[in-house]
Each structure stands twice: as structure tokens, then as C-alpha cells.
Design an enzyme around this catalytic site. Structure first.
Site, short mmCIF file in Angstrom:
data_model
loop_
_atom_site.label_atom_id
_atom_site.label_comp_id
_atom_site.label_asym_id
_atom_site.label_seq_id
_atom_site.Cartn_x
_atom_site.Cartn_y
_atom_site.Cartn_z
N ASN A 86 -12.82 -3.25 2.64
CA ASN A 86 -13.82 -2.19 2.68
C ASN A 86 -14.72 -2.34 1.46
O ASN A 86 -14.21 -2.52 0.35
CB ASN A 86 -13.14 -0.82 2.67
CG ASN A 86 -12.24 -0.60 3.87
OD1 ASN A 86 -12.56 -1.01 4.98
ND2 ASN A 86 -11.10 0.04 3.66
N HIS A 110 -10.28 -5.25 -3.19
CA HIS A 110 -8.93 -5.43 -2.63
C HIS A 110 -9.03 -5.83 -1.17
O HIS A 110 -9.94 -5.40 -0.46
CB HIS A 110 -8.07 -4.17 -2.79
CG HIS A 110 -8.70 -2.91 -2.29
ND1 HIS A 110 -9.66 -2.23 -3.01
CD2 HIS A 110 -8.53 -2.21 -1.14
CE1 HIS A 110 -10.05 -1.15 -2.34
NE2 HIS A 110 -9.38 -1.12 -1.20
N GLN A 117 -14.75 2.37 1.28
CA GLN A 117 -13.95 1.97 0.11
C GLN A 117 -13.68 3.18 -0.78
O GLN A 117 -14.60 3.90 -1.16
CB GLN A 117 -14.70 0.90 -0.68
CG GLN A 117 -13.91 0.36 -1.87
CD GLN A 117 -14.66 -0.73 -2.63
OE1 GLN A 117 -15.85 -0.97 -2.40
NE2 GLN A 117 -13.97 -1.39 -3.54
N ASP A 141 0.85 -1.19 0.00
CA ASP A 141 0.00 0.00 0.00
C ASP A 141 0.89 1.24 0.00
O ASP A 141 1.89 1.32 0.70
CB ASP A 141 -0.92 0.00 1.23
CG ASP A 141 -2.07 0.97 1.09
OD1 ASP A 141 -3.22 0.51 0.97
OD2 ASP A 141 -1.81 2.20 1.08
N HIS A 154 -6.89 -5.65 2.25
CA HIS A 154 -5.76 -5.08 2.96
C HIS A 154 -5.21 -6.14 3.92
O HIS A 154 -5.99 -6.79 4.64
CB HIS A 154 -6.19 -3.90 3.84
CG HIS A 154 -6.74 -2.72 3.12
ND1 HIS A 154 -6.01 -1.57 2.92
CD2 HIS A 154 -7.96 -2.48 2.59
CE1 HIS A 154 -6.76 -0.67 2.30
NE2 HIS A 154 -7.96 -1.19 2.08
P1 AMP Z 1 -9.82 1.50 0.31
O1 AMP Z 1 -10.05 2.75 1.12
O2 AMP Z 1 -10.15 0.25 1.05
O3 AMP Z 1 -10.44 1.61 -1.05
O4 AMP Z 1 -8.25 1.42 0.13
C1 AMP Z 1 -7.56 1.85 -1.00
C2 AMP Z 1 -6.10 1.73 -0.68
O5 AMP Z 1 -5.37 1.84 -1.88
C3 AMP Z 1 -5.58 2.80 0.27
O6 AMP Z 1 -5.01 2.17 1.42
C4 AMP Z 1 -4.53 3.52 -0.55
O7 AMP Z 1 -3.41 3.94 0.20
C5 AMP Z 1 -4.15 2.47 -1.58
N1 AMP Z 1 -3.62 2.98 -2.83
C6 AMP Z 1 -4.15 3.94 -3.61
N2 AMP Z 1 -3.38 4.15 -4.69
C7 AMP Z 1 -2.34 3.29 -4.60
C8 AMP Z 1 -1.19 3.02 -5.40
N3 AMP Z 1 -0.96 3.68 -6.54
N4 AMP Z 1 -0.33 2.07 -4.98
C9 AMP Z 1 -0.55 1.40 -3.83
N5 AMP Z 1 -1.60 1.60 -3.03
C10 AMP Z 1 -2.49 2.54 -3.40
#
Ligand code: AMP
Length: 112
Positions: free
Chosen positions: A85, A98, A92, A29, A100
Site C-alpha cells: 500500500n 512494507h 497505507q 502482522d 504484506h
Molecule cells: P498498511 O495499512 O499497509 O500501512 O499496513 C500496516 C500494517 O502494519 C497493518 O497490517 C498492521 O496490522 C501492521 N502493524 C501495525 N503495528 C504493528 C506491530 N506493532 N507489529 C506488527 N504489525 C503491525
């Protein structure tokens, strides 16, 4: 729906990839919330757990297996937290399914 995660799968933007097979990708992440924080995503563009179809059962199972394998590779012997999420109330942000995986510190409950 194409998202930033589709670009990571296509290698159009960089990510620190930890594992890849024909079904899933695991990468760190970009904004880690724990000493170890990586995401496991299906390569198929599935929006969330709330948008699964029957044919996605094996894909989701594989993603969870990959989460477990990579957590072990990352040395998370003391345990870890798996979070998915889903949708607006779930918090989300990226509409590509995805999981985590967070570890390397004591997790608290309940989550915010
Ligand atoms: P969510 O809030 O569950 O949709 O989580 C999305 C996650 O994606 C967050 O923890 C972000 O930090 C992560 N994220 C967004 N863009 C990137 C990226 N380019 N590379 C790695 N992680 C990312």
C-alpha cells in the site's frame, strides 16, 4: 521518518521476527488478514514505493527476495498475495515501506 516499525527494528517493541539481515526485517502482522500474514520492511526509513530514490533499487529487490524466501519457509506452496500500500489512496497506515505477504487461504480479486 521514525515509525512503529523503527521501534521493531530497534527491538524497542516486540514482534515475531521471521527473518533478518542487514537490509530487511520480516515479522508477523499484528492484525493478520490471512492464516499467514507477515510484513517485509527495509531497515532504511523509506516512506513508500512512491518515495524511492535510485539507491533504493537494491534494497527493494532484497525485500522482494526475502518475501519469497520467507513465504517458502512458511510453507506457502499453493501461492500467496504480495501487497504494498502506498500513500493515502493506497490505504497505507504506517509510513515506512512494507510488503504484506498473505497466504494460507484463497485470495479474491479485486481487493477492496
Ligand atoms: P498498511 O495499512 O499497509 O500501512 O499496513 C500496516 C500494517 O502494519 C497493518 O497490517 C498492521 O496490522 C501492521 N502493524 C501495525 N503495528 C504493528 C506491530 N506493532 N507489529 C506488527 N504489525 C503491525
Amino acid at each position: 521518518m521514525a515509525t512503529i516499525f523503527s521501534k521493531i527494528i530497534a527491538r524497542e517493541i516486540p514482534a515475531e521476527i521471521l527473518f533478518e539481515d542487514e537490509v530487511c526485517l520480516a515479522f508477523r502482522d499484528i492484525n493478520p488478514q490471512a492464516p499467514i500474514h507477515f510484513l517485509v520492511i527495509p531497515k532504511k526509513e523509506i516512506v513508500s514505493l512512491a518515495e524511492l530514490s535510485g539507491e533504493d533499487e537494491q534494497i527493494v529487490g532484497r525485500c522482494l527476495m526475502v518475501a519469497s524466501l520467507v513465504a517458502a519457509e512458511q510453507g506457502l506452496t499453493g501461492g500467496y498475495r504480495l501487497v504494498a500500500n502506498a500513500g493515502q489512496d493506497g490505504g497505507q497506515e504506517v509510513p515506512h515501506l512494507h510488503f504484506h505477504v498473505l497466504g494460507g487461504r484463497q485470495m479474491s480479486w479485486p481487493p477492496g
